[in-house]
Scaffold this active site. Sequence first.
Site, PDB file in Angstrom:
ATOM      1  N   VAL A 105     -33.495  -8.862 -19.357  1.00  0.00           N
ATOM      2  CA  VAL A 105     -34.926  -8.565 -19.535  1.00  0.00           C
ATOM      3  C   VAL A 105     -35.748  -9.857 -19.484  1.00  0.00           C
ATOM      4  O   VAL A 105     -36.955  -9.842 -19.654  1.00  0.00           O
ATOM      5  CB  VAL A 105     -35.173  -7.835 -20.880  1.00  0.00           C
ATOM      6  CG1 VAL A 105     -34.415  -6.522 -20.934  1.00  0.00           C
ATOM      7  CG2 VAL A 105     -34.796  -8.712 -22.078  1.00  0.00           C
ATOM      8  N   HIS A 121     -32.958  -2.536 -17.729  1.00  0.00           N
ATOM      9  CA  HIS A 121     -33.219  -2.478 -19.170  1.00  0.00           C
ATOM     10  C   HIS A 121     -34.629  -2.946 -19.499  1.00  0.00           C
ATOM     11  O   HIS A 121     -34.954  -3.188 -20.657  1.00  0.00           O
ATOM     12  CB  HIS A 121     -32.191  -3.316 -19.943  1.00  0.00           C
ATOM     13  CG  HIS A 121     -30.804  -2.764 -19.820  1.00  0.00           C
ATOM     14  ND1 HIS A 121     -29.686  -3.523 -20.078  1.00  0.00           N
ATOM     15  CD2 HIS A 121     -30.359  -1.549 -19.439  1.00  0.00           C
ATOM     16  CE1 HIS A 121     -28.603  -2.776 -19.883  1.00  0.00           C
ATOM     17  NE2 HIS A 121     -28.980  -1.576 -19.490  1.00  0.00           N
TER      18      HIS A 121
END
Length: 243
Positions: A105, A121
């Site tokens: 991320v 994600h």
Amino acid sequence: MASSSDLGLVREKLATARSVVVLTGAGISADSGVPTFRGADGLWRNFRAEDLATPEAFARDPRLVWEWYNWRRELIATKQPNAAHEAVAELERQYSHFWLITQNVDGLHRTAGSHKLSEIHGNIWRVRCTDCRQVVDNHDVPIHILPMCDHCHGLLRPHIVWFGESLTEDDLRQCDAALRSCDLCLIIGTSGVVYPAAGFASIAKEAGAFVAEINLDVTPHTGLVDVSLQGRAKDVVPLLIGS
Ligand code: BV8
Ligand code: ZN
């Protein structure tokens, strides 16, 4: 360190590949100084990611969860992509059929120049309103805790997929299509324990792809892949694309 014969085999396969998929995890960012999740540096105030990265933890204590994300945002803001991120961006330029699937991320693949990617994600630099669900970029470092939506004053949350939350339909469809149509798949720096990403290598394998893993350790992928290159991503991945 990865053997020269294994490196040679992966380079040979890359030379004839028509469609390449790369799957990355926290290990590719470790060489940029971003802590991994399950390594020795993966804890924060003795919490595990699985304790904090859940909707239940956020409902129970949004301030604690935001303190963790703020800590990670402040840390990631000082980090740069490394040679492995740059090599993956170069692979995208070399193959007309290419897709990058990242569990990370931190946004470092985008900074390195990757465009054809799914951040399955989510991304730590995007926030989502828990009321009106508006998603916006937010690069505030530090971020005000608790952050509120400019639009409706609802509570903002990280636009990240937590444990127990499903990936988006679009991402799942895009990843499945890429994995089923690739003839070479590189798995870089993931412990292979978080699903559904942990099942992606099998999809590529069943579709007939040549699958290679780059990791420091043995993982659940190691028994499945055609070649496992042991070493740091920043050292090994650039050797695969050497012109
Ligand atoms: C889902 C966001 C279904 C947070 C992350 C109970 C309830 C619900 C679901 C489950 C459940 N029990 C299990 C599940 C499934 C669950 C799961 O898989 N749990 C695991 C723990 C067993 N999965 C989910 O919940 C997923 N959703 O299943 O939805 C569903 C359907 C409908 C309705 C409801 C639900 C969602 C999973 C996503 C969770 N979010 N991140 C954040 O980042 O802030 S996961 C988190 O782990 C990170 O994203 C991270 O990327 C990911 C995987 O970890 P890795 O990237 O692999 O990192 P790790 O530290 O583990 O390993 C690093 C590796 O690198 C190591 O192998 C190391 O050796 C190597 N390495 C280190 N340095 C280097 C290196 N390699 C090379 N070079 C180096 N220098
Ligand atoms: Zn709102």
